[in-house]
Design a protein around this motif. Structure first.
Motif, PDB file in Angstrom:
ATOM      1  N   ASN A  68       0.831  -1.160   0.005  1.00  0.00           N
ATOM      2  CA  ASN A  68       0.201   0.080  -0.200  1.00  0.00           C
ATOM      3  C   ASN A  68       0.909   1.211  -0.064  1.00  0.00           C
ATOM      4  N   ASN A  69       1.813   1.120  -0.736  1.00  0.00           N
ATOM      5  CA  ASN A  69       2.867   2.377  -0.937  1.00  0.00           C
ATOM      6  C   ASN A  69       3.637   2.764   0.156  1.00  0.00           C
ATOM      7  N   SER A 107       5.203   7.809  -3.046  1.00  0.00           N
ATOM      8  CA  SER A 107       4.143   8.414  -3.902  1.00  0.00           C
ATOM      9  C   SER A 107       3.517   7.359  -4.829  1.00  0.00           C
ATOM     10  N   ASP A 108       2.608   7.537  -5.465  1.00  0.00           N
ATOM     11  CA  ASP A 108       1.898   6.949  -6.314  1.00  0.00           C
ATOM     12  C   ASP A 108       2.734   6.664  -7.839  1.00  0.00           C
ATOM     13  N   HIS A 109       2.791   5.608  -8.097  1.00  0.00           N
ATOM     14  CA  HIS A 109       3.597   5.264  -9.399  1.00  0.00           C
ATOM     15  C   HIS A 109       5.216   5.098  -9.048  1.00  0.00           C
TER      16      HIS A 109
END
Length: 154
Positions: A68-69, A107-109
């Motif tokens: 989850n990041n 962060s996302d990505h």
């Protein structure tokens, strides 16, 4: 230190609860905030490296998890190594070989490309992979098609 209350963010911003959770966890004091020391560097455009100083730890005593990041690095000394430490008589002990858990919020990505150990330093390499749909697009000027025609061509 003054404690901040982020409760109003939870009820005022819809869909930003993840951001509020991040701020909440960052505001909490962590007893082992300084151990192990680490660096975060930008090695190239969209490439990063986290380096942790893990002197005294072997590869099999370290664990890296991504969920989850959240990137979690855990170090656990084996029990028989601790018994050897008890038998030693130190005049000064400056190398801390205690168990630890260090978390990094990604962060996302952001993806992990690999990890390796070198001279007591754990290197974790990361890169940003933005999906094609989220990359900026150039819109040509002078296109005479109407919005309806553009939708039909999709």
């Amino acid at each position: 230190m003054k404690t901040l209350d982020f409760t109003p963010l939870y009820r005022s911003f819809i869909g930003f609860d993840h951001l509020a959770n991040l701020m909440d966890s960052a505001a909490r004091s962590d007893k082992s905030a300084g151990y192990p020391p680490y660096n975060i560097e930008l090695t190239a455009e969209d490439k990063y490296r986290i380096t942790l100083a893990v002197a005294g730890f072997a590869d099999n005593e370290l664990e890296i998890n991504l969920e989850n990041n959240t990137l979690t690095v855990t170090g656990r000394k084996e029990s028989n190594a601790q018994q050897n430490e008890d038998e030693k008589r130190f005049i000064y002990k400056g190398i801390s070989e205690r168990n630890f858990e260090r978390k990094f919020q990604l962060s996302d990505h952001i993806k992990v490309s690999g990890a390796d150990m070198d001279n007591g330093l754990l290197h974790i390499d990361l890169y940003r992979e933005v999906p094609e749909a989220l990359k900026p697009k150039t819109i040509p000027i002078g296109n005479k098609k109407s919005a309806g025609e553009l939708l039909e061509n999709k």
